[in-house]
Design an enzyme around this catalytic site. Structure first.
Site, short mmCIF file in Angstrom:
data_model
loop_
_atom_site.label_atom_id
_atom_site.label_comp_id
_atom_site.label_asym_id
_atom_site.label_seq_id
_atom_site.Cartn_x
_atom_site.Cartn_y
_atom_site.Cartn_z
N LYS A 38 -61.97 100.63 -15.80
CA LYS A 38 -61.52 99.91 -14.60
C LYS A 38 -61.52 100.78 -13.35
CE LYS A 38 -60.94 96.29 -15.08
NZ LYS A 38 -62.03 95.28 -15.20
N GLY A 39 -62.39 101.78 -13.34
CA GLY A 39 -62.49 102.65 -12.17
C GLY A 39 -63.66 102.29 -11.26
N LYS A 244 -65.71 91.15 -13.01
CA LYS A 244 -65.43 92.14 -11.96
C LYS A 244 -64.92 91.41 -10.72
CE LYS A 244 -67.28 95.02 -14.82
NZ LYS A 244 -66.43 95.90 -15.62
#
Length: 281
Positions: A38-39, A244
């Protein structure tokens, strides 16, 4: 070098059989996007694979954490074919928090270049929780999972969503095997606000020409992040998938403040170690 008994390689996907139309050789990766979940790792992979000198594996092989017993030849069999002038890249964000991964990658090649995409650990934890919630709507609240004792401010560091953001702790395992010069840190925040600038640094780190520039991106207001004007496989615009750019769960501001306090010493140590201030405070 060999690392465990090789299992039979899976059958290649349809349309990928070697032949005169598929020149090149399957090589072990020279660069790996090792984290963090999740970066912004998928964005980095999609952006860098536009470069003609880069070939990237689209799926996450999870070799150095879950599939190591299958052996290096199995791992190599998954890779795209490359010409001598091209670099093979793969990404599996869970490597960064896997204790055995640095040693295993080092044993494959001590020259491997490592890319770590980092993001404000509080935002990253909320994003992680939001993703899990979309798959398991019955899980406890974010607050319930974050604290062992909220009134005392005791954060539960055994919860993966919290633990991943303690970047300074995980980095120590990598520095036992790789010098900082072989690890490149991408700002997840700047990847959104200045994708061309961040990707210029990635290209420099990989030792390839700056081909990916401003002209490759446009900002998608609906998703809230940049998209490619042209994808690697076609001339059509490409945005990251539906998963996303999800709207994050609303979290009590007091909880966010407590988490900021918790992460502050880890962030400062991380900035000092890598010589880069990500301005998460």
């Amino acid at each position: 070098r060999p690392c465990g008994r090789a299992a039979p390689a899976p059958a290649p996907p349809a349309g990928s059989a070697p032949g005169p139309s598929r020149p090149g050789t399957k090589r072990l990766p020279r660069a790996i996007v090792v984290g963090v979940k999740k970066g912004g790792t998928r964005a980095v992979l999609e952006f860098i694979r536009v470069h003609p000198e880069v070939r990237a594996l689209g799926t996450e092989p999870h070799f150095f954490d879950r599939n190591y017993h299958r052996g290096l030849e199995w791992y190599r069999s998954l890779m795209p074919r490359t010409l001598d002038s091209q670099i093979t890249v793969e990404k599996t964000p869970s490597y960064f928090v896997t204790k055995e991964a640095p040693r295993r990658i080092f044993n494959m090649s001590r020259d491997t270049k490592l890319i770590v995409v980092v993001r404000n650990p509080v935002t990253r934890a909320i994003s992680d929780y939001t993703q899990t919630l979309s798959k398991k709507p019955d899980i406890p609240t974010f607050e319930g999972l974050t604290f062992r004792n909220r009134s005392l401010g005791l954060v539960d560091t055994s919860w993966n969503a919290i633990r991943i953001g303690m970047y300074a702790v995980h980095l120590q395992s990598w520095l036992q095997y790789f010098p900082l010069s072989q690890i490149h840190f991408v700002s997840g925040e700047k990847l959104i606000t200045d994708p061309a600038g961040e990707m210029a640094k990635v290209q420099d780190f990989l030792g390839i020409k700056r081909v990916i520039t401003d002209k490759h991106f446009y900002f998608n207001k609906t998703k809230g992040f940049p998209c490619l004007k042209k994808s690697e496989s076609s001339g059509l615009p490409r945005c990251l998938g539906k998963s996303k750019g999800r709207t994050h769960v609303q979290i009590d501001p007091e909880v966010i403040e407590q988490l900021r306090d918790f992460y502050r010493p880890y962030n400062i140590k991380f900035y000092e170690t890598v010589g880069q201030d990500f301005r998460w405070e």
